[in-house]
Design an enzyme around this catalytic site. Structure first.
Site, PDB file in Angstrom:
ATOM      1  CB  CYS A  94      -0.923   0.218   1.077  1.00  0.00           C
ATOM      2  SG  CYS A  94      -2.389   1.504   1.515  1.00  0.00           S
ATOM      3  CB  SER A 119      -0.642   0.729   6.864  1.00  0.00           C
ATOM      4  OG  SER A 119      -2.107   1.331   6.924  1.00  0.00           O
ATOM      5  CB  CYS A 120      -5.109  -0.081   2.056  1.00  0.00           C
ATOM      6  SG  CYS A 120      -5.383   1.577   2.168  1.00  0.00           S
TER       7      CYS A 120
END
Lengths: 132, 202
Positions: B107, B111-112
């Site tokens: 990501c 921080s997906c």
């Protein structure tokens, strides 16, 4: 192909300049878990869309990097907390002033607690004006 | 602050801890969060949600061709069949590693990450060096993780976002034909489902 042995998920010691954990607990302090959980709960309650959260967090990370944070993952929940504070004020749940005043109240409560006792919050004890 | 008594002192809470307490107390007072729900979220993510969930998805796909096609067709529903769903798992896409293609997930913005199947991301996934380098030099990153692929393997980098999260379906290693679904789940690593690792036979 390679003659290097394949590494396991928890064996990241071969990547010295990429920061890593041991594949274990993800929170390094209780406050990180708390900030995380508050965010998830607020989203579940419908205060914001998850995409709004991602946008806010991305912005926060970008601005921290611009201010010189090497952003190695260890400051991640600092960014998370700043993003959460920002989003709740954007949503007019509270204001930065109110947050700052409550923080000082907690500081006073922490200072006055007995050894081994939990701090007891007294509003206004921190000396800052509360705005409601 | 100067005082002269001899009782033991508490370690003062840090500025950061005080900020969290401030936020929490205000939200509790406004009844926007629920103390028990908060504790439950923490407990869930610390003990119940983690890469073992994703490993079960992978092992099932390896042993059940129908499930695998459902998984590649509609990952969100196929993963929910095993009981894994929730925040950051609403819209999933599973990308399959083959002899010709290796997939790796990042990501770049923040921080997906697919929480219901992988838990919370490791520190390196959230760190700028990984996020920046994997796009420019995926082979270099794989090398740092001890993964070397044939030169003609195509490497695809998938950038997760708030709308869509990716899970890599790693290649089933040779020599595992006799293993049960449960045994297979045990050898699937977190990194192999991000694409920074391969699964090897025990």
């Amino acid at each position: 192909m390679t003659d290097k042995p394949p590494i396991r998920g928890s064996d990241l010691k071969k990547t010295p300049h990429l920061p890593h954990d041991e594949g274990g607990p993800v929170f390094s302090a209780p406050w990180e878990a708390k900030a995380f959980a508050i965010t998830v709960d607020l989203h579940k309650q419908g205060l914001f869309e998850w995409s709004e959260w991602c946008d806010t967090l991305s912005e926060e990370i970008k601005s921290a990097q611009a201010k010189g944070d090497p952003d190695l993952g260890d400051t991640y929940y600092q960014h998370w907390l700043s993003a959460l504070e920002k989003l709740v004020t954007v949503k007019r749940v509270t204001s930065m002033d109110t947050l700052a005043a409550a923080k000082e109240d907690w500081r006073a409560a922490d200072h006055h607690r007995g050894f081994g006792e939990a701090p007891v919050l007294v509003k206004g004890a921190g000396g800052a004006e509360h705005q409601h | 602050m100067a005082h002269d008594h001899d009782h033991p002192h508490n370690k003062p809470l840090s500025d950061t801890e005080l900020r969290v307490k401030a936020l929490e107390s205000i939200l509790l007072e406004k009844e926007l969060i629920d103390a028990e729900a908060i504790d439950l979220v923490v407990e869930t993510y610390e003990t119940k949600i983690g890469p073992r969930n994703g490993a079960r998805v992978v092992a099932k796909a390896w042993t059940d061709a129908d499930y695998k096609s459902r998984l590649l067709e509609n990952a969100t529903d196929a993963i929910a069949e095993l009981g894994f769903s929730g925040v950051q798992g609403e819209d999933m896409l599973v990308v399959e590693n083959t002899d010709d293609v290796h997939n790796i997930v990042v990501c770049t913005l923040c921080s997906c990450y697919p929480w219901p199947t992988l838990g919370l991301p490791p520190v390196w996934y959230k760190a700028a060096p990984y996020r920046a380098k994997v796009v420019k030099d995926p082979r270099g990153v794989l090398d740092e993780f001890g993964v070397a692929l044939p030169e003609d393997t195509e490497i695809r980098v998938w950038d997760s976002n708030a709308e869509l999260r990716y899970l890599v379906l790693p290649k089933r290693p040779d020599g595992t034909d006799d293993m049960s679904e449960e045994q297979l789940a045990d050898i699937v690593t977190r990194d192999s489902m991000i694409g920074t690792g391969l699964v090897s036979a025990p």
